[in-house]
Scaffold this motif. Structure first.
Motif, PDB file in Angstrom:
ATOM      1  N   SER A   1       0.808  -1.265  -0.081  1.00  0.00           N
ATOM      2  CA  SER A   1       0.064   0.102   0.167  1.00  0.00           C
ATOM      3  C   SER A   1       0.815   1.196   0.138  1.00  0.00           C
ATOM      4  O   SER A   1       0.360   2.163  -0.587  1.00  0.00           O
ATOM      5  CB  SER A   1      -0.884   0.041   1.262  1.00  0.00           C
ATOM      6  OG  SER A   1      -0.281   0.072   2.375  1.00  0.00           O
TER       7      SER A   1
ATOM      8  N   SER B   1       3.465   1.725  -1.666  1.00  0.00           N
ATOM      9  CA  SER B   1       3.860   1.743  -3.092  1.00  0.00           C
ATOM     10  C   SER B   1       3.023   2.352  -3.923  1.00  0.00           C
ATOM     11  O   SER B   1       3.153   2.852  -5.119  1.00  0.00           O
ATOM     12  CB  SER B   1       4.307   0.537  -3.869  1.00  0.00           C
ATOM     13  OG  SER B   1       3.118  -0.226  -3.958  1.00  0.00           O
ATOM     14  N   LEU B   2       1.723   2.482  -3.448  1.00  0.00           N
ATOM     15  CA  LEU B   2       0.719   3.396  -4.184  1.00  0.00           C
ATOM     16  C   LEU B   2       0.893   5.045  -4.241  1.00  0.00           C
ATOM     17  O   LEU B   2       0.329   5.646  -4.996  1.00  0.00           O
ATOM     18  CB  LEU B   2      -0.756   3.000  -3.620  1.00  0.00           C
ATOM     19  CG  LEU B   2      -1.125   1.571  -4.002  1.00  0.00           C
ATOM     20  CD1 LEU B   2      -2.582   1.520  -3.116  1.00  0.00           C
ATOM     21  CD2 LEU B   2      -1.259   1.108  -5.450  1.00  0.00           C
TER      22      LEU B   2
ATOM     23  N   LYS C   1       3.328   6.420  -5.017  1.00  0.00           N
ATOM     24  CA  LYS C   1       4.443   6.993  -6.123  1.00  0.00           C
ATOM     25  C   LYS C   1       3.608   7.805  -7.237  1.00  0.00           C
ATOM     26  O   LYS C   1       4.304   8.429  -7.783  1.00  0.00           O
ATOM     27  CB  LYS C   1       5.061   5.903  -6.682  1.00  0.00           C
ATOM     28  CG  LYS C   1       4.425   5.045  -7.557  1.00  0.00           C
ATOM     29  CD  LYS C   1       5.226   4.101  -8.105  1.00  0.00           C
ATOM     30  CE  LYS C   1       4.639   2.949  -9.214  1.00  0.00           C
ATOM     31  NZ  LYS C   1       5.508   2.047  -9.687  1.00  0.00           N
ATOM     32  N   TYR C   2       2.239   7.684  -7.281  1.00  0.00           N
ATOM     33  CA  TYR C   2       1.519   8.564  -8.239  1.00  0.00           C
ATOM     34  C   TYR C   2       1.139   9.851  -7.848  1.00  0.00           C
ATOM     35  O   TYR C   2       0.721  10.616  -8.602  1.00  0.00           O
ATOM     36  CB  TYR C   2       0.128   7.621  -8.653  1.00  0.00           C
ATOM     37  CG  TYR C   2       0.563   6.281  -9.247  1.00  0.00           C
ATOM     38  CD1 TYR C   2       1.046   6.268 -10.420  1.00  0.00           C
ATOM     39  CD2 TYR C   2       0.472   5.041  -8.521  1.00  0.00           C
ATOM     40  CE1 TYR C   2       1.715   5.044 -10.855  1.00  0.00           C
ATOM     41  CE2 TYR C   2       0.852   3.836  -9.065  1.00  0.00           C
ATOM     42  CZ  TYR C   2       1.331   3.867 -10.318  1.00  0.00           C
ATOM     43  OH  TYR C   2       1.715   2.257 -10.693  1.00  0.00           O
TER      44      TYR C   2
ATOM     45  N   PHE D   1      -3.025  -5.707  -5.767  1.00  0.00           N
ATOM     46  CA  PHE D   1      -2.319  -4.248  -5.905  1.00  0.00           C
ATOM     47  C   PHE D   1      -1.749  -3.873  -7.205  1.00  0.00           C
ATOM     48  O   PHE D   1      -1.510  -2.614  -7.630  1.00  0.00           O
ATOM     49  CB  PHE D   1      -1.172  -4.327  -4.866  1.00  0.00           C
ATOM     50  CG  PHE D   1      -1.768  -3.918  -3.466  1.00  0.00           C
ATOM     51  CD1 PHE D   1      -1.619  -2.717  -3.139  1.00  0.00           C
ATOM     52  CD2 PHE D   1      -1.993  -5.033  -2.565  1.00  0.00           C
ATOM     53  CE1 PHE D   1      -2.281  -2.346  -1.823  1.00  0.00           C
ATOM     54  CE2 PHE D   1      -2.454  -4.720  -1.345  1.00  0.00           C
ATOM     55  CZ  PHE D   1      -2.583  -3.194  -0.928  1.00  0.00           C
ATOM     56  N   SER D   2      -1.413  -4.841  -8.039  1.00  0.00           N
ATOM     57  CA  SER D   2      -1.079  -4.618  -9.593  1.00  0.00           C
ATOM     58  C   SER D   2      -2.030  -4.120 -10.389  1.00  0.00           C
ATOM     59  O   SER D   2      -2.142  -2.996 -11.209  1.00  0.00           O
ATOM     60  CB  SER D   2      -0.526  -5.726 -10.158  1.00  0.00           C
ATOM     61  OG  SER D   2      -1.491  -6.855 -10.435  1.00  0.00           O
TER      62      SER D   2
ATOM     63  N   HIS E   1      -2.466  -0.613  -9.237  1.00  0.00           N
ATOM     64  CA  HIS E   1      -1.333   0.215  -9.730  1.00  0.00           C
ATOM     65  C   HIS E   1      -1.880   0.792 -11.227  1.00  0.00           C
ATOM     66  O   HIS E   1      -1.774   1.992 -11.548  1.00  0.00           O
ATOM     67  CB  HIS E   1      -0.133  -0.444  -9.742  1.00  0.00           C
ATOM     68  CG  HIS E   1       0.762  -0.369  -8.543  1.00  0.00           C
ATOM     69  ND1 HIS E   1       1.360   0.500  -8.209  1.00  0.00           N
ATOM     70  CD2 HIS E   1       0.847  -1.340  -7.629  1.00  0.00           C
ATOM     71  CE1 HIS E   1       2.051   0.585  -7.001  1.00  0.00           C
ATOM     72  NE2 HIS E   1       1.744  -0.736  -6.792  1.00  0.00           N
ATOM     73  N   LYS E   2      -2.265  -0.143 -11.967  1.00  0.00           N
ATOM     74  CA  LYS E   2      -2.870   0.159 -13.369  1.00  0.00           C
ATOM     75  C   LYS E   2      -3.721   1.220 -13.144  1.00  0.00           C
ATOM     76  O   LYS E   2      -3.718   2.200 -14.113  1.00  0.00           O
ATOM     77  CB  LYS E   2      -3.296  -1.259 -13.967  1.00  0.00           C
ATOM     78  CG  LYS E   2      -3.662  -0.935 -15.251  1.00  0.00           C
ATOM     79  CD  LYS E   2      -4.214  -2.297 -15.999  1.00  0.00           C
ATOM     80  CE  LYS E   2      -4.167  -2.382 -17.319  1.00  0.00           C
ATOM     81  NZ  LYS E   2      -4.742  -3.604 -17.981  1.00  0.00           N
TER      82      LYS E   2
ATOM     83  N   LEU F   1      -4.572   3.403 -11.072  1.00  0.00           N
ATOM     84  CA  LEU F   1      -4.051   4.782 -10.514  1.00  0.00           C
ATOM     85  C   LEU F   1      -3.102   5.384 -11.331  1.00  0.00           C
ATOM     86  O   LEU F   1      -2.964   6.444 -11.437  1.00  0.00           O
ATOM     87  CB  LEU F   1      -3.372   4.461  -9.261  1.00  0.00           C
ATOM     88  CG  LEU F   1      -4.173   3.948  -7.875  1.00  0.00           C
ATOM     89  CD1 LEU F   1      -3.292   3.855  -6.893  1.00  0.00           C
ATOM     90  CD2 LEU F   1      -5.209   5.415  -7.758  1.00  0.00           C
ATOM     91  N   ARG F   2      -2.354   4.682 -12.080  1.00  0.00           N
ATOM     92  CA  ARG F   2      -1.485   5.167 -13.208  1.00  0.00           C
ATOM     93  C   ARG F   2      -2.267   5.923 -14.310  1.00  0.00           C
ATOM     94  O   ARG F   2      -2.024   6.822 -14.683  1.00  0.00           O
ATOM     95  CB  ARG F   2      -0.606   4.038 -13.809  1.00  0.00           C
ATOM     96  CG  ARG F   2       0.580   4.553 -15.014  1.00  0.00           C
ATOM     97  CD  ARG F   2       1.459   3.392 -15.410  1.00  0.00           C
ATOM     98  NE  ARG F   2       0.580   2.529 -16.204  1.00  0.00           N
ATOM     99  CZ  ARG F   2       0.128   1.247 -16.159  1.00  0.00           C
ATOM    100  NH1 ARG F   2       0.730   0.651 -15.224  1.00  0.00           N
ATOM    101  NH2 ARG F   2      -0.627   0.675 -17.124  1.00  0.00           N
TER     102      ARG F   2
END
Length: 181
Positions: free
Chosen positions: A24, A26-27, A29-30, A87-88, A91-92, A94-95
């Protein structure tokens, strides 16, 4: 970011909690304003024909400021694999949201300013001019005449009034034929 981890039907170990906290974190970074992150882990025993199957389900809920709540559900036999997949996927999402906000594909502001200056100069040099044209839209046409006009132009459709003064549309179809409304 406020992260809450809860479990249903089993007890969480410290290693699982640390792993989820690491994922969590790592989220962030956006550079989005993530208000809260909630992870609910549930465990089920499913009885099949041959043997019992253990299934872990991860429900991941993230609240982002000035946006809708994002919810992801992921099931897997392995708890760590389910966490990684959930989480992947997050990430997609949020990116994509980050790219949409920052609009990476926009034209640089210098190009916009120079285009505006060129357009303004062209408009200042041009004088207002009225060109009279003969409009024949009010004249009724035969369907064959309308078809010839459509064939001679590069347009996809042609609107006209037929002999009964009904408005009709003739258009080019994908298969190369012509349609008529």
């Amino acid at each position: 970011m406020n992260t809450t981890i809860t479990s249903k039907h089993f007890e969480l170990t410290d290693s699982i909690k640390d792993y989820i906290y690491k994922l969590s974190d790592s989220l962030e970074k956006y550079s989005l304003d993530i208000i809260s992150n909630r992870v609910v882990i549930s465990y089920q025993d499913k009885k099949g024909k041959e043997k019992k199957k253990r299934i872990f389900e991860i429900d991941l809920t993230i609240n982002v400021a000035k946006s809708n709540t994002i919810v992801i559900s992921q099931k897997d036999k392995d708890l760590y694999a389910a966490c990684d997949l959930a989480f992947s996927r997050m990430h997609k999402i949020l990116r994509r949201y980050h790219d949409k906000i920052n609009n990476k594909h926009a034209t640089p502001s210098e190009e916009i300013i120079s285009a505006d200056i060129l357009r303004d100069e062209a408009l200042s040099l041009k004088e207002d001019e009225i060109v009279p044209m003969d409009l024949d839209l009010h004249k009724p046409l035969d369907i064959d005449e309308a078809l010839e006009r459509l064939k001679s132009s590069s347009q996809q459709f042609f609107v006209f009034n037929d002999k009964d003064l009904k408005m009709r549309v003739i258009y080019k179809r994908i298969d190369g034929k012509y349609g008529l409304y």
